[in-house]
Scaffold this active site. Structure first.
Site, PDB file in Angstrom:
ATOM      1  N   ARG A 111       0.789  -1.119  -0.017  1.00 29.98           N
ATOM      2  CA  ARG A 111       0.026  -0.014   0.113  1.00 29.98           C
ATOM      3  C   ARG A 111       0.954   1.156   0.168  1.00 29.98           C
ATOM      4  O   ARG A 111       1.044   1.809  -1.014  1.00 29.98           O
ATOM      5  CB  ARG A 111      -1.060   0.079   1.212  1.00 29.98           C
ATOM      6  CG  ARG A 111      -2.131   1.130   0.974  1.00 29.98           C
ATOM      7  CD  ARG A 111      -1.939   2.352   1.379  1.00 29.98           C
ATOM      8  NE  ARG A 111      -1.429   2.555   2.654  1.00 29.98           N
ATOM      9  CZ  ARG A 111      -0.659   3.471   3.192  1.00 29.98           C
ATOM     10  NH1 ARG A 111      -0.635   4.852   2.316  1.00 29.98           N
ATOM     11  NH2 ARG A 111      -0.073   3.650   4.402  1.00 29.98           N
ATOM     12  N   ASP A 112       1.583   1.435   0.963  1.00 36.51           N
ATOM     13  CA  ASP A 112       2.320   2.885   1.068  1.00 36.51           C
ATOM     14  C   ASP A 112       3.707   2.516   0.112  1.00 36.51           C
ATOM     15  O   ASP A 112       4.042   3.387  -0.566  1.00 36.51           O
ATOM     16  CB  ASP A 112       2.945   2.717   2.617  1.00 36.51           C
ATOM     17  CG  ASP A 112       3.446   4.249   2.811  1.00 36.51           C
ATOM     18  OD1 ASP A 112       3.827   4.920   1.966  1.00 36.51           O
ATOM     19  OD2 ASP A 112       3.088   4.914   3.889  1.00 36.51           O
ATOM     20  N   HIS A 154       3.318   4.011  -3.624  1.00 35.89           N
ATOM     21  CA  HIS A 154       4.024   5.553  -3.901  1.00 35.89           C
ATOM     22  C   HIS A 154       5.247   5.489  -4.444  1.00 35.89           C
ATOM     23  O   HIS A 154       5.471   6.025  -5.154  1.00 35.89           O
ATOM     24  CB  HIS A 154       3.845   6.188  -2.612  1.00 35.89           C
ATOM     25  CG  HIS A 154       2.658   6.715  -1.750  1.00 35.89           C
ATOM     26  ND1 HIS A 154       1.883   7.446  -2.536  1.00 35.89           N
ATOM     27  CD2 HIS A 154       2.088   6.386  -0.911  1.00 35.89           C
ATOM     28  CE1 HIS A 154       0.800   7.691  -1.880  1.00 35.89           C
ATOM     29  NE2 HIS A 154       0.729   6.978  -0.791  1.00 35.89           N
ATOM     30  N   SER A 157       3.317  10.708   8.642  1.00 37.17           N
ATOM     31  CA  SER A 157       3.489  11.063   7.301  1.00 37.17           C
ATOM     32  C   SER A 157       4.624  11.772   6.613  1.00 37.17           C
ATOM     33  O   SER A 157       4.926  11.364   5.617  1.00 37.17           O
ATOM     34  CB  SER A 157       1.941  11.504   6.868  1.00 37.17           C
ATOM     35  OG  SER A 157       0.758  10.944   7.352  1.00 37.17           O
ATOM     36  N   HIS A 217       3.128   4.396  12.862  1.00 38.52           N
ATOM     37  CA  HIS A 217       3.347   4.512  11.431  1.00 38.52           C
ATOM     38  C   HIS A 217       4.423   5.406  11.157  1.00 38.52           C
ATOM     39  O   HIS A 217       4.185   6.580  10.911  1.00 38.52           O
ATOM     40  CB  HIS A 217       2.257   4.719  10.452  1.00 38.52           C
ATOM     41  CG  HIS A 217       2.390   4.680   8.978  1.00 38.52           C
ATOM     42  ND1 HIS A 217       2.348   3.669   8.129  1.00 38.52           N
ATOM     43  CD2 HIS A 217       2.881   5.624   8.059  1.00 38.52           C
ATOM     44  CE1 HIS A 217       2.460   3.970   7.032  1.00 38.52           C
ATOM     45  NE2 HIS A 217       2.833   5.217   6.872  1.00 38.52           N
ATOM     46  N   HIS A 236       7.878   7.039   8.817  1.00 41.74           N
ATOM     47  CA  HIS A 236       8.471   7.533   7.591  1.00 41.74           C
ATOM     48  C   HIS A 236      10.170   7.823   7.839  1.00 41.74           C
ATOM     49  O   HIS A 236      10.406   8.311   8.977  1.00 41.74           O
ATOM     50  CB  HIS A 236       7.987   8.563   6.655  1.00 41.74           C
ATOM     51  CG  HIS A 236       6.597   7.973   5.938  1.00 41.74           C
ATOM     52  ND1 HIS A 236       6.714   7.528   4.648  1.00 41.74           N
ATOM     53  CD2 HIS A 236       5.439   7.610   6.426  1.00 41.74           C
ATOM     54  CE1 HIS A 236       5.724   6.962   4.074  1.00 41.74           C
ATOM     55  NE2 HIS A 236       4.841   7.238   5.227  1.00 41.74           N
ATOM     56  N   TYR A 260       3.913  16.009   3.574  1.00 46.30           N
ATOM     57  CA  TYR A 260       3.555  14.739   3.159  1.00 46.30           C
ATOM     58  C   TYR A 260       4.423  13.925   2.317  1.00 46.30           C
ATOM     59  O   TYR A 260       4.798  14.467   1.129  1.00 46.30           O
ATOM     60  CB  TYR A 260       1.996  14.882   2.686  1.00 46.30           C
ATOM     61  CG  TYR A 260       1.152  13.622   2.659  1.00 46.30           C
ATOM     62  CD1 TYR A 260       0.653  13.106   4.063  1.00 46.30           C
ATOM     63  CD2 TYR A 260       0.471  13.334   1.590  1.00 46.30           C
ATOM     64  CE1 TYR A 260      -0.142  12.097   3.910  1.00 46.30           C
ATOM     65  CE2 TYR A 260      -0.442  12.233   1.556  1.00 46.30           C
ATOM     66  CZ  TYR A 260      -0.723  11.709   2.613  1.00 46.30           C
ATOM     67  OH  TYR A 260      -1.718  10.645   2.708  1.00 46.30           O
TER      68      TYR A 260
END
EC number: 4.1.3.39
Length: 349
Positions: A19-20, A23, A173, A202, A204, A293
């Protein structure tokens, strides 16, 4: 604040490669890619595998980028090979609908993460309640968590819990949270949520803190950790799953997965799919520094190439304007503003 022991507590490992990670390759996973990655993850015994367009159910669009396949095609592919892990998906209210959620459930999804901006939890009610009515596990997913205080974030998580969410996530995010920021947010969440409500992290990796922040989260009582093979995700990627598991193993934590299978899957299956290295570099570092983001990266690179600008300049300006997920259309506006400024400056000289 309640304290938690980490040694014997099972950490729920939530993989987001499908999913992520979408990108990172502009949502171009093939059905066979999805099947191979899911099978490898399932054999490594992760707890859940999230599957969707990078922007969630029905994210395939002009604004976010068209996917190589529909969400349901990817979900069916994963469901055909998974035997252990739960299939999860992401839904952003306003993009995905309850109709899409029901279709995903019929295709095999059993966990939905309902994602909102960190101060907009009130728009998640319909989708969380629908998920619970379907018998799905509903998770609240508070994006861009660096953009509000720990106390406000906790209040938003409490709202999601009141709608029926059984887990609430701190979602970095922009990859902009420091380790103390993470600590503060989990303390605040644990202070207001019911003892039985789980929390998740979550991360990054834009400031190279994805794994460190995930470790701090677990030390602060976090129950679930999102990560992806080879860090496959928006910006500099998510916390690399195999790296987090190696660190967890060294710390004696109970994660329940096979480290070597994850390492093989990361290098043999996922990394070769990258058309742009998922790493901390000038552009992805700018995301974390400016608090932008992470999925804005590829869109900003496209705009920079089109208008002869530097990607970093676009990203920093987006950060100054406090743009959030869903405002991808503003990237071109910012690029045109920067172009006008450059031309007016040249004319003045």
């Amino acid at each position: 604040m309640r304290t938690h022991m980490t040694a014997n507590r099972k950490i729920y490992i939530s993989d987001v490669t499908l999913r992520d990670g979408s990108h990172a390759i502009r949502h171009q996973y093939s059905v066979n890619d999805a099947r191979r990655i899911a099978q490898a993850l399932d054999e490594a015994r992760v707890d859940s595998i999230e599957v969707a367009h990078g922007d969630g159910l029905q994210g395939s669009s002009f604004n976010y980028g068209f996917g190589a396949h529909t969400d349901l095609e990817w979900i069916h592919a994963v469901a055909s090979v998974v035997k252990h892990a739960k299939i999860a998906t992401l839904l952003l209210p306003g993009i995905g609908t309850v109709h899409d959620l029901k279709a995903a459930y019929d295709a095999g999804v059993r966990v939905v993460r309902v994602a909102t901006h960190c101060t907009e939890a009130d728009i998640s009610r319909q989708h969380i309640e629908c998920a619970r009515e379907l018998g799905m596990e509903a998770v609240g997913f508070l994006m861009m968590s660096h953009m509000t205080t720990a106390e406000v974030l906790a209040g938003q998580a409490k709202l999601m819990e009141s709608y029926g969410a059984t887990c609430c996530y701190v979602v970095d995010s922009g990859g902009a949270l420091s380790m103390q920021d993470v600590r503060d947010r989990f303390r605040a969440l644990k202070d207001v949520l019911k003892p039985e409500t789980h929390t998740g992290m979550h991360a990054h990796h834009n400031l190279s803190l994805g794994v460190a922040n995930s470790i701090v989260a677990v030390e602060s009582g976090c129950d679930r950790v999102d990560a992806s093979l080879a860090g496959m995700g928006a910006g500099a990627g998510n916390a690399p799953l195999e790296v987090f598991i190696a660190a967890a193993e060294r710390m004696g934590w109970n994660h329940g997965t096979d480290l070597y299978k994850l390492m093989d899957a990361a290098d043999d299956i996922v990394r070769p799919l990258q058309d742009r290295p998922v790493r901390v570099d000038r552009e992805t570092l700018a995301l974390g520094y400016a608090g932008v983001y992470s999925s804005f990266l590829r869109h900003s690179e496209t705009a920079a190439a089109k208008y002869g600008l530097k990607t970093v300049d676009i990203l920093v300006e987006l950060g100054k304007r406090r743009m959030v997920g869903g405002q991808e259309d503003m990237i071109v506006d910012v690029a045109l503003d920067l172009l006008r400024q450059r031309r007016s400056g040249a004319a003045a000289v």
